[in-house]
Enzyme design. Structure first.
Site, PDB file in Angstrom:
ATOM      1  NE  ARG A  13     -30.496  -9.963 -76.293  1.00  0.00           N
ATOM      2  CZ  ARG A  13     -30.389  -9.109 -77.341  1.00  0.00           C
ATOM      3  NH1 ARG A  13     -30.036  -7.942 -77.513  1.00  0.00           N
ATOM      4  NH2 ARG A  13     -31.562  -9.420 -78.421  1.00  0.00           N
ATOM      5  CG  ASP A  14     -33.787  -6.146 -77.526  1.00  0.00           C
ATOM      6  OD1 ASP A  14     -32.859  -5.525 -77.638  1.00  0.00           O
ATOM      7  OD2 ASP A  14     -34.638  -6.469 -78.094  1.00  0.00           O
ATOM      8  CG  HIS A 205     -37.753  -7.954 -82.267  1.00  0.00           C
ATOM      9  ND1 HIS A 205     -37.020  -8.797 -81.084  1.00  0.00           N
ATOM     10  CD2 HIS A 205     -37.128  -6.710 -82.134  1.00  0.00           C
ATOM     11  CE1 HIS A 205     -36.450  -7.933 -80.243  1.00  0.00           C
ATOM     12  NE2 HIS A 205     -36.378  -6.743 -80.882  1.00  0.00           N
ATOM     13  CG  HIS A 207     -37.899  -1.726 -81.222  1.00  0.00           C
ATOM     14  ND1 HIS A 207     -36.791  -1.163 -80.923  1.00  0.00           N
ATOM     15  CD2 HIS A 207     -37.869  -3.131 -80.908  1.00  0.00           C
ATOM     16  CE1 HIS A 207     -35.878  -2.303 -80.660  1.00  0.00           C
ATOM     17  NE2 HIS A 207     -36.428  -3.272 -80.294  1.00  0.00           N
ATOM     18  CB  CYS A 238     -35.552   3.618 -79.271  1.00  0.00           C
ATOM     19  SG  CYS A 238     -34.837   3.378 -80.836  1.00  0.00           S
ATOM     20  CG  ASN A 247     -37.021  -4.305 -76.835  1.00  0.00           C
ATOM     21  OD1 ASN A 247     -37.182  -4.730 -78.001  1.00  0.00           O
ATOM     22  ND2 ASN A 247     -36.401  -4.290 -76.087  1.00  0.00           N
TER      23      ASN A 247
HETATM   24 MG    MG Z   1     -35.494  -5.117 -79.664  1.00  0.00          MG
END
Ligand code: MG
Length: 309
Positions: A13-14, A205, A207, A238, A247
């Site tokens: 997803r992300d 979470h 990055h 990003c 991520n």
């Molecule tokens: Mg993310």
């Protein structure tokens, strides 16, 4: 440090949502199945958002219909509103994620709502989800800093986190959406948040945009946090810095956690296999350092790679 660590795999997803290429539905299904086979137990599969805004997620229902559901694995989806929740329910999603933001400008630009209105939307989704026993996870975006406003006060992050738990979310993923966090900030923010909600309800979470993701995870582990989001291969880029890493890669996180002796249940080589199978469909090499590195020791012997060349 926590002995057992939960990885929330957000690559399908992300990761894919922020890639330019549209990955064929069958490849997405195979990717999710491989990640589950690799021992990952929470996988964010897709998003029930408007295909006009996020064309990469237009096949969410088809992906959910196509995956093989492995017992013990939670297959989750991002949901922006009650319509999304209804679609997620129809697709028999195990758990949904909501995604309010911690800064006013980011919220208006990204969600087209003020923070207050976005939180009202989230409360409505939580109430409706709970009515049918569906679990809700909340991301809190730009918690470590906003691309438009700069610093975000820890007290604000703590306040919003407390509200999200009160709405019924079982966990808040404190999210460094632009990869700006540094480890000193991690301990400060966790102190502020855990003064208001239990440590076990906090996830992180990160990055890797500025190369800080793993050291931030380490700071989180030292602060007793045991749930971290990661994206296989480092999928996603990003959205606020074209060409930059986004991520944290699942393989890189696993390399560190395996080394530290933390139990995750996930097998790094099998996650890497899933990433490599997907790589040809996204149009560029995946940024995971571990994926790009040569195998050593037993893995080198098995693969026939010459460690001296
Ligand atoms: Mg993310």
């Amino acid at each position: 440090m926590p002995r057992d660590v939960t990885i929330v795999e957000v690559g399908p997803r992300d990761g894919l949502q922020n890639e330019t290429a549209f990955v064929p539905t069958a490849e997405k299904i195979a990717f999710v199945n491989r990640l589950a086979d690799a021992g990952l137990t929470t996988i964010e599969v897709s998003a029930f958002v408007s295909p006009r805004w996020v064309p990469q997620m237009a096949d969410a229902a088809e992906v959910f219909a196509g995956i093989t559901r492995r017992p013990g694995v939670r297959y989750t989806a991002l949901v922006p509103n009650l319509q999304g929740l209804a679609r997620a329910r129809e697709a028999q999603v195990d758990e949904i994620s909501v995604f309010p933001a911690a800064s006013e400008t980011f919220s208006r630009r990204n969600l087209n709502q003020s923070v207050r209105d976005a939180m009202t939307t989230v409360r409505g989704i939580c109430t409706e989800a709970q009515r049918t026993g569906m679990r809700v996870r909340a991301y809190l975006s730009v918690a470590f800093g906003c691309p438009f406003e700069g610093p975000v006060a820890p007290a604000r992050v703590a306040d919003l986190s407390e509200q999200l738990i009160a709405f019924g979310a079982y966990e808040v993923a404190i999210s460094d959406t632009i990869g700006i966090a540094h480890p000193g900030q991690v301990s400060e923010l966790i102190d502020a948040v855990t003064a208001r909600i239990p440590r076990a309800r906090v996830a992180l979470h990160f990055h890797d945009t500025r190369g800080m993701a793993l050291v931030n995870v380490y700071a989180g582990l030292e602060a007793g946090i045991s749930t971290f989001d990661a994206s296989a291969g480092g999928l996603g880029g990003c959205p606020y810095a074209p060409g930059a890493t986004g991520n944290l890669a699942t393989e890189d996180l696993l390399y560190m956690l395996d080394g530290l002796g933390a139990a995750t249940g996930a097998r790094i080589d099998e996650v890497a296999t899933a990433s490599r199978a997907l790589e040809p469909h996204i149009g560029h090499p995946l940024p995971s350092r571990v994926l790009r590195s040569r195998p050593v020791g037993r893995r080198a012997a098995e693969s026939g790679a010459d460690p001296l060349s």
